[in-house]
Design an enzyme around this catalytic site. Sequence first.
Site, PDB file in Angstrom:
ATOM      1  N   LYS A 161       0.840  -1.186   0.000  1.00  0.00           N
ATOM      2  CA  LYS A 161       0.000   0.000   0.000  1.00  0.00           C
ATOM      3  C   LYS A 161       0.881   1.245   0.000  1.00  0.00           C
ATOM      4  CE  LYS A 161      -3.991   1.874   2.582  1.00  0.00           C
ATOM      5  NZ  LYS A 161      -4.935   1.593   3.687  1.00  0.00           N
ATOM      6  N   SER A 204      -9.641   2.045   3.063  1.00  0.00           N
ATOM      7  CA  SER A 204      -8.850   2.828   2.130  1.00  0.00           C
ATOM      8  C   SER A 204      -7.910   1.936   1.336  1.00  0.00           C
ATOM      9  CB  SER A 204      -8.016   3.866   2.902  1.00  0.00           C
ATOM     10  OG  SER A 204      -7.036   3.211   3.711  1.00  0.00           O
ATOM     11  N   SER A 206     -10.602  -0.719   6.868  1.00  0.00           N
ATOM     12  CA  SER A 206     -10.004  -0.585   5.541  1.00  0.00           C
ATOM     13  C   SER A 206      -9.257  -1.795   5.022  1.00  0.00           C
ATOM     14  CB  SER A 206      -9.073   0.633   5.521  1.00  0.00           C
ATOM     15  OG  SER A 206      -9.813   1.809   5.705  1.00  0.00           O
TER      16      SER A 206
END
Length: 456
Positions: free
Chosen positions: A72, A145, A169
Amino acid sequence: MTELGRHIARREISSLEATQALLARIAKLEPELHAFALVTADRALDQARAADAEIARGIHRGPLQGVPIAVKDLCWIAGAPTGAGMAPGLRRIATEDATLVRRLKQAGAVLIGKTELSEGAYSDHHAAITPPSNPWNADYWTGISSSGSGVATAAGLCYGAIASDTGGSIRWPAAANGVTGLKPSWGRVSRHGVAELAASLDHIGTMARSAKDAGLLLGVIAGSDDRDPTALQDPVPDYLSLADDGVKGLRIGIDADWNTADVNDETASMIANAIATFTALGAEFVAIRMPDVTQAIADWTPNCAIEAAVAHEATYAKHKDQYGAILSAVIETGRALSATDYQKILLRRAEFRGRVNALLTTIDVMLTPVQPFAPLTLADIQSLGAQPALIAKLQRYTCPFDMTGHPTITLPGGFTAQGLPMGFQLVAPHLGEARLVRAGAAFQSVTSWHQQHPLA
């Protein structure tokens, strides 16, 4: 991931071949999916060649050696920009690797790119960024997210990805994209070199095609770290070696009222099928009563807000004009919160954590939905700001376990009538990740939801 790793170790497939194939797939699909903030093609090819050369010399680093994965775009990779979903002008070139990135490299993994995320890992994408697109149906939500990690894993653009979870998330994107998401105990993975949203709520975890793969990734990145004194000192189990122990006699807690109150029929049916599957595998179900989560959910936003204000203190005052409206609003909320109100939140949070801790001593894991309704459309998401009751409903099964720091695993559990994936979650006591991987692997040994792929 585990299967490819075995082939690479036996030199039946080269890491270079696997990496080239993924880069070709990314080139084909990324223009539509927008899963990546950055594709590190040249670095990945160099790492693949190095992995193949080491294996040829008899140097074996473990089951992740030569396997292409993604991280990420909160995580530092030395010499590469870290965007954290922020405006382009706020991206910074990292001068060192995050601890988890260093450990992935030490394990011989190939880092194929950095996945896209919402702004600052909060709830909305910055206007300058094209949000990732759901590979099952572009009209539907990808979760937040860690949406890029979920999309990339589901679409076969990587064999697994690093993700994070502050309010849901890992779990929302795992369910929305039909992959497995492992949110470990808070502190199980070092946060050194990972951009913060809210320090005491941020959990660094993994997303993959299976529970075994998610456990393999976690085993590589977890552990104590001199650079992060909040990282837990407890030894890291070999999650992969424990994954085939089965669930016979495992005590699974169910709060029937909490799991079904205002839950749609498809979600309820998925939960019932999961219960039936675990029962057939030999697990024992125990009736429990989950502590009331209403206040914990209400406290999550101001708790996150004040920690986000701290995380962005150095840049927000100087670059406020580059922040999106939603992240700005949460930072302003945090800046306005009084010390007295924050202390009350901390005390309520500690009490709630204690109640959940006590409950989890009576069982091995708990089974709950990830969300109480079917997958959300993008239109549903765009209207969330005007529907606070819907937001609280979405957070019902996720935020509480970030407030307490307990580990969870999200498993694909079925599909809606429209062909969208759904997921459920298991929750374990503190440092109970091995149980989650074991239970997930058992469930996936007799089901095929995790083997369904959205794209050819």
